[in-house]
Design a protein around this motif. Structure first.
Motif, mmCIF file in Angstrom:
data_model
loop_
_atom_site.group_PDB
_atom_site.id
_atom_site.type_symbol
_atom_site.label_atom_id
_atom_site.label_comp_id
_atom_site.label_asym_id
_atom_site.label_seq_id
_atom_site.Cartn_x
_atom_site.Cartn_y
_atom_site.Cartn_z
ATOM 1 N N PRO A 138 0.995 -1.197 -0.069
ATOM 2 C CA PRO A 138 -0.150 0.078 -0.027
ATOM 3 C C PRO A 138 0.806 1.287 -0.019
ATOM 4 O O PRO A 138 0.398 2.112 -0.579
ATOM 5 C CB PRO A 138 -0.890 -0.055 1.294
ATOM 6 N N GLY A 139 1.933 1.213 0.737
ATOM 7 C CA GLY A 139 3.003 2.493 0.772
ATOM 8 C C GLY A 139 3.443 2.554 -0.329
ATOM 9 O O GLY A 139 3.461 4.054 -0.763
ATOM 10 N N LEU A 140 4.091 1.782 -1.300
ATOM 11 C CA LEU A 140 4.349 2.077 -2.627
ATOM 12 C C LEU A 140 3.605 2.609 -3.825
ATOM 13 O O LEU A 140 3.989 3.321 -4.473
ATOM 14 C CB LEU A 140 5.064 0.585 -3.174
ATOM 15 N N ALA A 141 2.303 2.258 -3.345
ATOM 16 C CA ALA A 141 1.184 2.689 -4.182
ATOM 17 C C ALA A 141 0.503 3.969 -3.579
ATOM 18 O O ALA A 141 -0.390 4.495 -4.188
ATOM 19 C CB ALA A 141 -0.135 1.636 -4.247
ATOM 20 N N GLY A 142 1.146 4.634 -2.642
ATOM 21 C CA GLY A 142 0.811 6.014 -2.192
ATOM 22 C C GLY A 142 0.053 6.021 -0.897
ATOM 23 O O GLY A 142 0.016 7.082 -0.358
ATOM 24 N N PRO A 185 15.041 -15.400 10.053
ATOM 25 C CA PRO A 185 14.712 -14.299 9.540
ATOM 26 C C PRO A 185 14.092 -14.151 8.184
ATOM 27 O O PRO A 185 14.324 -15.122 7.444
ATOM 28 C CB PRO A 185 16.265 -13.401 9.438
ATOM 29 N N GLY A 186 13.444 -13.032 7.696
ATOM 30 C CA GLY A 186 12.780 -12.753 6.464
ATOM 31 C C GLY A 186 12.012 -11.811 6.413
ATOM 32 O O GLY A 186 12.180 -10.791 7.130
ATOM 33 N N VAL A 187 11.509 -11.771 5.089
ATOM 34 C CA VAL A 187 10.943 -10.356 4.561
ATOM 35 C C VAL A 187 9.489 -10.564 4.461
ATOM 36 O O VAL A 187 8.610 -11.606 3.979
ATOM 37 C CB VAL A 187 11.361 -10.091 3.056
ATOM 38 N N TYR A 188 8.775 -9.701 5.178
ATOM 39 C CA TYR A 188 7.227 -9.575 5.507
ATOM 40 C C TYR A 188 6.752 -8.691 4.201
ATOM 41 O O TYR A 188 7.214 -7.648 4.181
ATOM 42 C CB TYR A 188 6.844 -8.936 6.942
ATOM 43 N N CYS A 189 5.589 -9.004 3.494
ATOM 44 C CA CYS A 189 4.971 -8.182 2.689
ATOM 45 C C CYS A 189 3.508 -7.817 2.958
ATOM 46 O O CYS A 189 2.846 -8.540 3.608
ATOM 47 C CB CYS A 189 4.739 -9.018 1.371
ATOM 48 N N GLY A 190 3.196 -6.533 3.334
ATOM 49 C CA GLY A 190 2.324 -5.885 3.780
ATOM 50 C C GLY A 190 1.236 -5.490 2.564
ATOM 51 O O GLY A 190 1.475 -5.010 1.473
ATOM 52 N N VAL A 191 0.002 -6.247 2.722
ATOM 53 C CA VAL A 191 -0.886 -5.797 1.621
ATOM 54 C C VAL A 191 -2.174 -5.175 2.343
ATOM 55 O O VAL A 191 -2.311 -5.273 3.514
ATOM 56 C CB VAL A 191 -1.455 -7.018 0.962
ATOM 57 N N GLY A 192 -3.200 -4.694 1.438
ATOM 58 C CA GLY A 192 -4.241 -3.713 2.073
ATOM 59 C C GLY A 192 -5.506 -4.674 2.426
ATOM 60 O O GLY A 192 -6.040 -4.210 3.465
ATOM 61 N N GLY A 193 -5.728 -5.749 2.173
ATOM 62 C CA GLY A 193 -6.796 -6.763 2.409
ATOM 63 C C GLY A 193 -8.029 -6.051 2.130
ATOM 64 O O GLY A 193 -8.124 -5.001 1.454
ATOM 65 N N PRO A 194 -9.124 -6.428 2.593
ATOM 66 C CA PRO A 194 -9.374 -7.457 3.585
ATOM 67 C C PRO A 194 -9.604 -8.798 2.944
ATOM 68 O O PRO A 194 -9.368 -9.924 3.607
ATOM 69 C CB PRO A 194 -10.617 -7.227 4.411
ATOM 70 N N SER A 195 -9.700 -9.112 1.409
ATOM 71 C CA SER A 195 -9.773 -10.187 0.951
ATOM 72 C C SER A 195 -8.445 -10.990 1.087
ATOM 73 O O SER A 195 -7.393 -10.063 0.870
ATOM 74 C CB SER A 195 -10.185 -10.186 -0.576
ATOM 75 N N TYR A 196 -8.278 -12.222 1.310
ATOM 76 C CA TYR A 196 -6.865 -12.930 0.984
ATOM 77 C C TYR A 196 -6.471 -12.971 -0.321
ATOM 78 O O TYR A 196 -7.172 -12.593 -1.307
ATOM 79 C CB TYR A 196 -7.219 -14.392 1.514
ATOM 80 N N VAL A 218 3.302 -2.814 8.266
ATOM 81 C CA VAL A 218 4.236 -2.045 7.500
ATOM 82 C C VAL A 218 4.171 -0.486 7.660
ATOM 83 O O VAL A 218 5.166 0.167 7.748
ATOM 84 C CB VAL A 218 4.280 -2.486 6.040
ATOM 85 N N ALA A 219 2.890 -0.072 7.622
ATOM 86 C CA ALA A 219 2.781 1.353 7.894
ATOM 87 C C ALA A 219 3.247 1.909 9.453
ATOM 88 O O ALA A 219 3.961 2.723 9.588
ATOM 89 C CB ALA A 219 1.227 1.652 7.839
ATOM 90 N N GLU A 220 2.930 1.093 10.332
ATOM 91 C CA GLU A 220 3.441 1.235 11.812
ATOM 92 C C GLU A 220 4.983 1.303 11.736
ATOM 93 O O GLU A 220 5.546 2.107 12.441
ATOM 94 C CB GLU A 220 3.085 0.086 12.597
#
Ligand code: HPA
Length: 297
Positions: A138-142, A185-196, A218-220
């Motif tokens: 979401p952040g990358l998309a504004g 360790p690893g990379v988390y991807c944040g998405v907008g949801g709420p659909s899976y 991610v926003a936090e």
């Protein structure tokens, strides 16, 4: 304005008036089904979000909607039992008001926890991903919480997100995690949801380098780094995201097996509650390290 500097100052001064000298130094945000992480607080006091000026309400099952303050392993700690998500209709600035309020209260170190879907076959429900980095779709998309006029009292206009998750805390967490969590360790991807995610979306995220996917954090993390907080991110894996096989474009049932026909929020909550005990043990071990004030950059 919602989520503004003034809003975080107002919420923090309301809380300070009730906490007296007990200013928290460590902050913890509980992911879905992980509210039990607050159970180890000594001398806890809690404040429902609806009483804290300007705070949004938690609208999602599995998020109690209160701020608990107490001592965790001796460290003064504030726990957000319930977070705000973009999919609830909150703006990115509202999503991060809790984190900014903790910063104004004096928190210097923040632990963000979440329940997440795995994008890798060797990362299974009950395992723990210790965040090395994130992808904020979401952040990358504004929909980044720092969009709009910058308030320098929070931090700089263009904050770096390199090393956002503190390497020393990550190493400590990886070393201290109970064996049952198989922490890596690893990379988390944040998405907008709420659909899976669809199977094609899961494969896309995996190709982007993500290990796990979720609808929070991610926003936090961006807001926390903007105001200089030291950060630890922990994803408890609750389900396999439905990636299907790489070559199954013609298979109409792709992903159904990995996800389970009926995976939904209740299953995610139940899996998170199952793993919460191990996370509690990890946080109790880490508490003295979390409480150490980081050296100024
Ligand atoms: N996708 C997105 N968010 C999630 C998931 C998932 O598979 N599991 C828990 N939160």
């Amino acid at each position: 304005m919602e989520g503004s500097y003034e809003a975080s100052v107002e919420a923090a001064s309301w809380l300070r008036g009730r906490l007296g000298a007990a200013a928290p130094q460590v902050g913890l945000v509980c992911g879905s089904g992980l509210g039990a992480l607050a159970q180890d607080l000594e001398e806890p006091r809690s404040f429902p979000y609806e009483e804290i000026p300007g705070f949004p309400r938690s609208t999602v099952a599995g998020h109690a909607g209160r701020l608990a303050v107490g001592r965790l392993g001796g460290a003064p700690c504030a726990v957000l039992q319930g977070r705000f998500h973009l999919y609830e209709g909150y703006s990115p600035a509202q999503v991060v008001l809790g984190v900014r309020t903790l910063a104004r209260l004096g928190v210097h170190t923040l632990v963000l926890t979440n329940a997440a879907g795995s994008l890798r076959p060797d990362l299974r429900p009950g395992h723990l991903l210790v965040l090395r980095d994130h992808i904020d779709l979401p952040g990358l998309a504004g929909r980044n919480p720092l969009v709009g006029p910058n308030d320098e009292r929070f931090g700089p206009r263009f904050p770096s997100m390199c090393g956002a998750y503190d390497p020393s805390l990550r190493r400590l967490a990886l070393a201290a995690a109970p064996a049952a969590l198989r922490a890596r360790p690893g990379v988390y991807c944040g998405v907008g949801g709420p659909s899976y995610e669809t199977p094609a979306e899961c494969r896309l995220l995996r190709r982007l380098g993500a290990h796990a996917v979720g609808m929070s954090t991610v926003a936090e993390a961006v807001a926390a780094r903007h105001c200089g907080l030291r950060l630890l991110g922990l994803s408890l894996i609750t389900n396999a995201a439905p990636c299907g096989a790489e070559d199954d474009e013609d298979d109409e049932d792709e992903g159904a097996e990995a996800l389970g026909e009926d995976l939904g929020h209740q299953e995610v909550l139940a899996a998170a509650q199952d793993g919460a005990g191990h996370l509690r043990a990890l946080l109790a071990t880490l508490a003295p390290h979390l409480a150490q004030r980081p050296a100024a950059p």
